[in-house]
Design a protein around this motif. Sequence first.
Motif, short mmCIF file in Angstrom:
data_model
loop_
_atom_site.label_atom_id
_atom_site.label_comp_id
_atom_site.label_asym_id
_atom_site.label_seq_id
_atom_site.Cartn_x
_atom_site.Cartn_y
_atom_site.Cartn_z
N GLU A 274 -4.84 9.25 -0.93
CA GLU A 274 -6.21 9.07 -0.46
C GLU A 274 -6.22 8.66 1.01
O GLU A 274 -6.98 9.21 1.81
CB GLU A 274 -6.91 8.00 -1.32
CG GLU A 274 -8.33 7.72 -0.91
CD GLU A 274 -8.95 6.59 -1.73
OE1 GLU A 274 -10.02 6.13 -1.31
OE2 GLU A 274 -8.38 6.18 -2.76
N VAL B 162 0.83 -1.21 0.00
CA VAL B 162 0.00 0.00 0.00
C VAL B 162 0.87 1.25 0.00
O VAL B 162 0.58 2.21 -0.74
CB VAL B 162 -0.95 0.00 1.22
CG1 VAL B 162 -1.74 1.29 1.30
CG2 VAL B 162 -1.89 -1.20 1.17
N LYS C 120 -3.06 5.12 -3.86
CA LYS C 120 -3.68 4.87 -2.55
C LYS C 120 -3.13 5.76 -1.45
O LYS C 120 -3.87 6.18 -0.56
CB LYS C 120 -3.52 3.40 -2.16
CG LYS C 120 -4.37 2.47 -2.98
CD LYS C 120 -4.23 1.04 -2.53
CE LYS C 120 -5.09 0.14 -3.40
NZ LYS C 120 -4.94 -1.26 -3.05
N ILE D 50 -10.26 -1.14 0.82
CA ILE D 50 -9.12 -0.98 -0.11
C ILE D 50 -8.55 -2.32 -0.44
O ILE D 50 -8.44 -3.18 0.35
CB ILE D 50 -8.07 -0.07 0.54
CG1 ILE D 50 -8.69 1.30 0.72
CG2 ILE D 50 -6.83 -0.01 -0.30
CD1 ILE D 50 -7.83 2.30 1.41
N ASP E 3 2.05 2.47 -3.36
CA ASP E 3 1.03 2.70 -4.39
C ASP E 3 0.73 4.21 -4.46
O ASP E 3 0.12 4.77 -3.55
CB ASP E 3 -0.24 1.92 -4.05
CG ASP E 3 -1.30 2.00 -5.13
OD1 ASP E 3 -1.36 3.03 -5.84
OD2 ASP E 3 -2.07 1.03 -5.26
#
Length: 127
Positions: A46, A37, A43, A127, A40
Amino acid sequence: MHIFWWQILSDDEILSRIESIIDERDEIENLLAQPKVSTDPEKVPELAKRMHWLDDICLVAEELKEYLSDLKELEGIVVHEGVEDLKNEFYPLYEEYKEIYKEKAARLYQLLMGKGIWMKSMRMKQI
């Protein structure tokens, strides 16, 4: 003693939503610690934005919990202890903590209302 004496929802409902917010913030923190994660580029922004949004509430909620714990301890001394000297000594501190506690509760309630959490839970999509 009611925590939020001016509210639309009950104390239990508000506290439940606060716990959900804290859980969500912790969940996001754990997600951001995962290599898949945290690398990324879609992601991370956010999640970071959501975590920042939740941190405002969590900070005040954690302060409120600390004051509640102290207030309950002082209340035990002032209200239930048999020693008059202790009551007289700790009563001003007890009153001061009650006022601080009310201010923190009002601030937290304002944050919850301002973010729309008093109406519904705002869990982030999976997610």
